[in-house]
Design a protein around this motif. Sequence first.
Motif, PDB file in Angstrom:
ATOM      1  N   ILE A 277       0.862  -1.188   0.000  1.00  0.00           N
ATOM      2  CA  ILE A 277       0.000   0.000   0.000  1.00  0.00           C
ATOM      3  C   ILE A 277       0.896   1.236   0.000  1.00  0.00           C
ATOM      4  CG2 ILE A 277      -1.688   1.318   1.341  1.00  0.00           C
ATOM      5  CD1 ILE A 277      -2.775  -1.342   2.377  1.00  0.00           C
ATOM      6  N   THR A 278       0.819   2.023  -1.079  1.00  0.00           N
ATOM      7  CA  THR A 278       1.663   3.213  -1.165  1.00  0.00           C
ATOM      8  C   THR A 278       0.838   4.492  -1.188  1.00  0.00           C
ATOM      9  OG1 THR A 278       1.726   2.936  -3.563  1.00  0.00           O
ATOM     10  CG2 THR A 278       3.588   2.045  -2.304  1.00  0.00           C
TER      11      THR A 278
ATOM     12  N   TRP B 262      -6.948   2.803  -0.562  1.00  0.00           N
ATOM     13  CA  TRP B 262      -6.360   1.699  -1.302  1.00  0.00           C
ATOM     14  C   TRP B 262      -7.483   0.841  -1.891  1.00  0.00           C
ATOM     15  CZ3 TRP B 262      -7.490   2.296   3.556  1.00  0.00           C
ATOM     16  CH2 TRP B 262      -8.219   1.301   4.187  1.00  0.00           C
TER      17      TRP B 262
ATOM     18  N   THR C  10       3.837  -1.105   3.784  1.00  0.00           N
ATOM     19  CA  THR C  10       3.419   0.252   3.428  1.00  0.00           C
ATOM     20  C   THR C  10       4.492   1.276   3.768  1.00  0.00           C
ATOM     21  OG1 THR C  10       1.594   1.838   3.547  1.00  0.00           O
ATOM     22  CG2 THR C  10       2.278   0.856   5.621  1.00  0.00           C
TER      23      THR C  10
END
Length: 255
Positions: A84-85, A89, A102
């Motif tokens: 997750i960036t 999301w 992340t």
Amino acid sequence: MRLTTDTPIHELLRDGNVTAYYTSRGNYATTEEARYNGFNVCHYTGDSYEHTDICLKQLSLATGVSPEKIIFPHQVHSNDVSVITSVPWHKESLESTDAIVTNVRGIIIGVNTADCVPVAFSDSRAGIIGIAHAGWRGAANGITENTLTAMLDLGASPESIKVAMGPSICMSCFEVGTEVADRFDNTCVDRTSWDKPHVSIHRHITKSLINQGIPESNIAGFDNSLCTRCHPDTFFSARKLGVNSGRVFTFISMQ
Ligand SMILES: [Zn+2]
């Protein structure tokens, strides 16, 4: 993160602006009827949404993180990692995965376990954290290796990553068949002390992370007082309460 209520949350790892925690049940009976009693945010192992929502709100209040930023996958004992960036999301990306990595601050990532090993990873210098669910299948198939690789791909450095393992089944309690024992290195299996083999998933995880370059001194040794099967009144244990039972929530967050 400052905890503001009496929610049963306990610190597992602190690394700069990163903190990992685990939850406990409280102190409940270990009968089948009581298998969801206590703090449980996991909604996919048979507990009612009503109860898990109350616990999620309680966790949100205690941590100051809103419920939609408390993220955990629908675990299936795979070796797949979600990265997750950015938020929000894609929720679908958390179906059928067993780890999250992340670089986003201010969110909580966690896993739900009852005997399996929750593994928290932090590289506070690089600003990258991870959390993995490692049962024997996931561990044997490389879930912690894949989590570490995902962190390195984002820019983490092995020498600055700290690792801690949360409440899970100790080697004395983890009796397995030979077909499971054979999946592990002999140094992680005891075939002589009991009638059947016993496996240390913690040792397996520690060895594999060292092989990938994490200094041994950066990996906290597993504390046997956190054995779920030894203490099913304090922690949910699938071996004691059944697979359909509550879960320990182990989570990590970066500010
Ligand atoms: Zn034990």
